[in-house]
Design an enzyme around this catalytic site. Sequence first.
Site, PDB file in Angstrom:
ATOM      1  N   GLN A  65       6.340  18.650  27.786  1.00 61.22           N
ATOM      2  CA  GLN A  65       5.062  18.663  27.064  1.00 61.22           C
ATOM      3  C   GLN A  65       3.966  18.167  28.001  1.00 61.22           C
ATOM      4  O   GLN A  65       4.198  17.325  28.867  1.00 61.22           O
ATOM      5  CB  GLN A  65       5.173  17.761  25.836  1.00 61.22           C
ATOM      6  CG  GLN A  65       3.924  17.702  24.988  1.00 61.22           C
ATOM      7  CD  GLN A  65       3.178  16.392  25.142  1.00 61.22           C
ATOM      8  OE1 GLN A  65       3.783  15.358  25.395  1.00 61.22           O
ATOM      9  NE2 GLN A  65       1.871  16.428  25.004  1.00 61.22           N
ATOM     10  N   LEU A  66       2.773  18.685  27.810  1.00 59.96           N
ATOM     11  CA  LEU A  66       1.624  18.292  28.633  1.00 59.96           C
ATOM     12  C   LEU A  66       0.501  17.724  27.766  1.00 59.96           C
ATOM     13  O   LEU A  66       0.045  18.388  26.832  1.00 59.96           O
ATOM     14  CB  LEU A  66       1.081  19.520  29.390  1.00 59.96           C
ATOM     15  CG  LEU A  66      -0.211  19.320  30.178  1.00 59.96           C
ATOM     16  CD1 LEU A  66       0.038  18.512  31.453  1.00 59.96           C
ATOM     17  CD2 LEU A  66      -0.845  20.673  30.547  1.00 59.96           C
ATOM     18  N   TYR A  67       0.097  16.491  28.070  1.00 60.50           N
ATOM     19  CA  TYR A  67      -1.220  16.016  27.649  1.00 60.50           C
ATOM     20  C   TYR A  67      -2.075  16.183  28.890  1.00 60.50           C
ATOM     21  O   TYR A  67      -1.887  15.480  29.881  1.00 60.50           O
ATOM     22  CB  TYR A  67      -1.187  14.545  27.241  1.00 60.50           C
ATOM     23  CG  TYR A  67      -0.656  14.275  25.849  1.00 60.50           C
ATOM     24  CD1 TYR A  67      -1.104  14.997  24.749  1.00 60.50           C
ATOM     25  CD2 TYR A  67       0.274  13.256  25.627  1.00 60.50           C
ATOM     26  CE1 TYR A  67      -0.629  14.731  23.477  1.00 60.50           C
ATOM     27  CE2 TYR A  67       0.752  12.985  24.362  1.00 60.50           C
ATOM     28  CZ  TYR A  67       0.289  13.726  23.286  1.00 60.50           C
ATOM     29  OH  TYR A  67       0.760  13.452  22.031  1.00 60.50           O
ATOM     30  N   SER A  92       8.213  14.342  26.156  1.00 60.86           N
ATOM     31  CA  SER A  92       6.795  13.984  26.036  1.00 60.86           C
ATOM     32  C   SER A  92       6.235  13.629  27.407  1.00 60.86           C
ATOM     33  O   SER A  92       6.931  13.125  28.274  1.00 60.86           O
ATOM     34  CB  SER A  92       6.648  12.790  25.098  1.00 60.86           C
ATOM     35  OG  SER A  92       5.375  12.214  25.249  1.00 60.86           O
ATOM     36  N   LYS A 139       1.033  23.986  21.683  1.00 59.84           N
ATOM     37  CA  LYS A 139       1.525  23.215  20.523  1.00 59.84           C
ATOM     38  C   LYS A 139       0.323  22.748  19.720  1.00 59.84           C
ATOM     39  O   LYS A 139      -0.560  22.060  20.250  1.00 59.84           O
ATOM     40  CB  LYS A 139       2.347  22.018  21.024  1.00 59.84           C
ATOM     41  CG  LYS A 139       2.915  21.117  19.938  1.00 59.84           C
ATOM     42  CD  LYS A 139       3.927  20.143  20.557  1.00 59.84           C
ATOM     43  CE  LYS A 139       4.587  19.240  19.541  1.00 59.84           C
ATOM     44  NZ  LYS A 139       3.787  18.076  19.161  1.00 59.84           N
ATOM     45  N   ARG A 196      -0.285  13.601  12.477  1.00 57.05           N
ATOM     46  CA  ARG A 196      -0.850  12.478  13.241  1.00 57.05           C
ATOM     47  C   ARG A 196      -2.140  12.878  13.952  1.00 57.05           C
ATOM     48  O   ARG A 196      -2.657  12.123  14.770  1.00 57.05           O
ATOM     49  CB  ARG A 196       0.156  12.021  14.294  1.00 57.05           C
ATOM     50  CG  ARG A 196       1.460  11.534  13.706  1.00 57.05           C
ATOM     51  CD  ARG A 196       2.576  11.528  14.727  1.00 57.05           C
ATOM     52  NE  ARG A 196       2.463  10.501  15.735  1.00 57.05           N
ATOM     53  CZ  ARG A 196       2.797   9.242  15.572  1.00 57.05           C
ATOM     54  NH1 ARG A 196       3.267   8.840  14.411  1.00 57.05           N
ATOM     55  NH2 ARG A 196       2.670   8.357  16.546  1.00 57.05           N
ATOM     56  N   HIS A 250       1.166  17.817  14.770  1.00 58.86           N
ATOM     57  CA  HIS A 250       1.554  16.538  15.376  1.00 58.86           C
ATOM     58  C   HIS A 250       2.240  15.631  14.348  1.00 58.86           C
ATOM     59  O   HIS A 250       2.099  14.414  14.365  1.00 58.86           O
ATOM     60  CB  HIS A 250       0.313  15.838  15.951  1.00 58.86           C
ATOM     61  CG  HIS A 250       0.548  15.166  17.270  1.00 58.86           C
ATOM     62  ND1 HIS A 250       0.116  15.696  18.451  1.00 58.86           N
ATOM     63  CD2 HIS A 250       1.167  14.002  17.600  1.00 58.86           C
ATOM     64  CE1 HIS A 250       0.449  14.890  19.444  1.00 58.86           C
ATOM     65  NE2 HIS A 250       1.098  13.853  18.955  1.00 58.86           N
ATOM     66  N   GLY A 260      10.811  15.660  14.806  1.00 56.14           N
ATOM     67  CA  GLY A 260      10.284  14.490  15.527  1.00 56.14           C
ATOM     68  C   GLY A 260      10.880  13.223  14.937  1.00 56.14           C
ATOM     69  O   GLY A 260      11.909  12.728  15.389  1.00 56.14           O
ATOM     70  N   ASP A 267       7.144  22.855  13.859  1.00 56.43           N
ATOM     71  CA  ASP A 267       7.649  21.513  13.555  1.00 56.43           C
ATOM     72  C   ASP A 267       6.773  20.876  12.487  1.00 56.43           C
ATOM     73  O   ASP A 267       5.699  21.370  12.166  1.00 56.43           O
ATOM     74  CB  ASP A 267       7.749  20.632  14.812  1.00 56.43           C
ATOM     75  CG  ASP A 267       6.382  20.193  15.361  1.00 56.43           C
ATOM     76  OD1 ASP A 267       5.448  19.918  14.584  1.00 56.43           O
ATOM     77  OD2 ASP A 267       6.264  20.102  16.595  1.00 56.43           O
ATOM     78  N   GLY A 268       7.283  19.772  11.902  1.00 58.22           N
ATOM     79  CA  GLY A 268       6.504  19.031  10.907  1.00 58.22           C
ATOM     80  C   GLY A 268       7.172  19.017   9.547  1.00 58.22           C
ATOM     81  O   GLY A 268       7.249  20.044   8.874  1.00 58.22           O
ATOM     82  N   THR A 292      -0.091  20.384  24.450  1.00 56.62           N
ATOM     83  CA  THR A 292      -0.443  19.922  23.098  1.00 56.62           C
ATOM     84  C   THR A 292      -1.958  19.920  22.928  1.00 56.62           C
ATOM     85  O   THR A 292      -2.685  19.257  23.677  1.00 56.62           O
ATOM     86  CB  THR A 292       0.123  18.510  22.854  1.00 56.62           C
ATOM     87  OG1 THR A 292       1.536  18.579  22.984  1.00 56.62           O
ATOM     88  CG2 THR A 292      -0.246  17.990  21.478  1.00 56.62           C
TER      89      THR A 292
HETATM   90  C1  LIG Z   1       6.055   8.505  17.196  1.00 58.07           C
HETATM   91  C2  LIG Z   1       5.651   9.901  17.541  1.00 58.07           C
HETATM   92  C3  LIG Z   1       5.202  10.173  18.822  1.00 58.07           C
HETATM   93  C4  LIG Z   1       4.864  11.484  19.164  1.00 58.07           C
HETATM   94  N1  LIG Z   1       4.496  11.740  20.451  1.00 58.07           N
HETATM   95  C5  LIG Z   1       4.167  13.016  20.794  1.00 58.07           C
HETATM   96  C6  LIG Z   1       3.845  13.331  22.145  1.00 58.07           C
HETATM   97  O1  LIG Z   1       3.901  12.478  23.037  1.00 58.07           O
HETATM   98  N2  LIG Z   1       3.481  14.597  22.417  1.00 58.07           N
HETATM   99  C7  LIG Z   1       3.435  15.587  21.469  1.00 58.07           C
HETATM  100  O2  LIG Z   1       3.096  16.726  21.753  1.00 58.07           O
HETATM  101  N3  LIG Z   1       3.779  15.304  20.179  1.00 58.07           N
HETATM  102  C8  LIG Z   1       4.141  14.057  19.831  1.00 58.07           C
HETATM  103  N4  LIG Z   1       4.525  13.795  18.543  1.00 58.07           N
HETATM  104  C9  LIG Z   1       4.573  14.905  17.561  1.00 58.07           C
HETATM  105  C10 LIG Z   1       5.957  15.571  17.558  1.00 58.07           C
HETATM  106  O3  LIG Z   1       6.173  16.294  18.746  1.00 58.07           O
HETATM  107  C11 LIG Z   1       6.101  16.553  16.397  1.00 58.07           C
HETATM  108  O4  LIG Z   1       5.034  17.459  16.420  1.00 58.07           O
HETATM  109  C12 LIG Z   1       6.155  15.865  15.027  1.00 58.07           C
HETATM  110  O5  LIG Z   1       6.813  14.626  15.103  1.00 58.07           O
HETATM  111  C13 LIG Z   1       6.895  16.762  14.028  1.00 58.07           C
HETATM  112  O6  LIG Z   1       6.832  16.210  12.743  1.00 58.07           O
HETATM  113  P1  LIG Z   1       7.996  15.327  12.085  1.00 58.07           P
HETATM  114  O7  LIG Z   1       7.902  13.971  12.687  1.00 58.07           O
HETATM  115  O8  LIG Z   1       7.662  15.362  10.646  1.00 58.07           O
HETATM  116  O9  LIG Z   1       9.318  15.999  12.398  1.00 58.07           O
HETATM  117  C14 LIG Z   1       4.907  12.506  18.198  1.00 58.07           C
HETATM  118  C15 LIG Z   1       5.362  12.218  16.901  1.00 58.07           C
HETATM  119  C16 LIG Z   1       5.741  10.927  16.578  1.00 58.07           C
HETATM  120  C17 LIG Z   1       6.257  10.658  15.191  1.00 58.07           C
END
Ligand SMILES: Cc1cc2nc3c(=O)[nH]c(=O)nc-3n(C[C@H](O)[C@H](O)[C@H](O)COP(=O)(O)O)c2cc1C
Length: 394
Positions: free
Chosen positions: A168-170, A147, A267, A294, A291, A345, A322-323, A196
């Site tokens: 990953q890039l924000y 991240s 992403k 999220r 995400h 994740g 993912d997800g 992302t």
């Molecule tokens: C606590 C948390 C922090 C995350 N932080 C990032 C992040 O910094 N950058 C990003 O691209 N995705 C982030 N994600 C999303 C994950 O990369 C991923 O897309 C997601 O967790 C996949 O779903 P899952 O948790 O059901 O496996 C985050 C997810 C969680 C749960």
Amino acid sequence: MNTNRRAFFQLLAASVVLAPSVRTWAQQLSSSNDPFILKSAQDALQVMDFEEAARRVLPAAHWGYMASGSDNNMTLQANVEAFKHIGLKPRRLVDVSKPDLSTRIFGSLWETPLFICPVGGQRAFHDEGEQATARAAKARRHTMILSNVSTYSVEEIASTLGTPPWQQLYMPTKWQDTEKLVKRIEDAGSPVLVWTLDLLAGRNTPTMARFARQDTRDCIECHTEGAGVQIHKPMYDGLEGKINPSDATWATLERLKKMTRMKVMLKGIDSAEDTELAIQHGADGIIVSNHGGRAAETLRATIDCLPEVVQAAKGRVPVLLDGGVRNGADIYKALALGAAGVGIGRPYIWGLSAFGQAGVERVLEILRAELKLTMQQMGTPTLKDISAARLARA
Ligand SMILES: Cc1cc2nc3c(=O)[nH]c(=O)nc-3n(C[C@H](O)[C@H](O)[C@H](O)COP(=O)(O)O)c2cc1C
């Protein structure tokens, strides 16, 4: 013990139709010596065993940050639920004695299609944070996407992994900062930059905020301005720190592509239309993602978005997903619908929270074993054998 499980065993213990030995067993399980509490990572039999273990060790605010989704958490739930509506159609009498889970992504050999998704601020879950995750990724030979809001830098994680991670890039809101950040990542040797896209318009996270209110600790040690998201993020050292420009467009992708030799993956692409545009504007790959539920409350599970993205990509770029992936059969279903790789994740973060590196390793180990078993059970010993023909609506 989980209240539902305790109630279930109490019910069994009280049942007159069961043999006394079964009632005694149920009585034992419903009492204080809780067999579901993991004493070590190796005790876990399924990935979900780690969820409760993580909840027990994490402070309320950190649990809330990880476990919650946006708005009413319905997209988060949809991601997990959708897999349960896809059944499998096994084929018999196929020689499955030599299963091969390997695949190639951007020319590199992966032992399995499972990768580690970027999760920010991992020291909120374990003292060793991303370092423990990187050691597990190295030990189990999985690709890790770091991240951009990590608590360790890309240089530190590259040194732990022995090879630079995918990064990953924000995107910073100031273009000069984007240039500096991308150059830093490229100089660290990352082969793939994962931009992302799903937070460019912001998000609404009431559940996370409610959990944070329950947390009475003084958070100033880690969060620069008390509780909240202002943690030290080494990747933004020397930069202004504002991220996710809401005025980014496809032209921004073209500028980004011109600036770097790294492969650029997007992403958060969930539609056929955006897949076509992404490829036209130079994306080297796509991660179907919301995400982990999220970002926007779309109610669309990623596994349900995958087919239209794969169809639109027409094999021109790899499509990852993912997800909601919680077991090996979920990975199998995503592969059958055309995913070239499948990410997790929360599952590895549960493992990390409860047991550090050992927890992450056990999560990876369980998922690999389950995927291998599913491939054998379905009569598809290699990834090339897996297709939508092995799926059925459950
Ligand atoms: C606590 C948390 C922090 C995350 N932080 C990032 C992040 O910094 N950058 C990003 O691209 N995705 C982030 N994600 C999303 C994950 O990369 C991923 O897309 C997601 O967790 C996949 O779903 P899952 O948790 O059901 O496996 C985050 C997810 C969680 C749960």
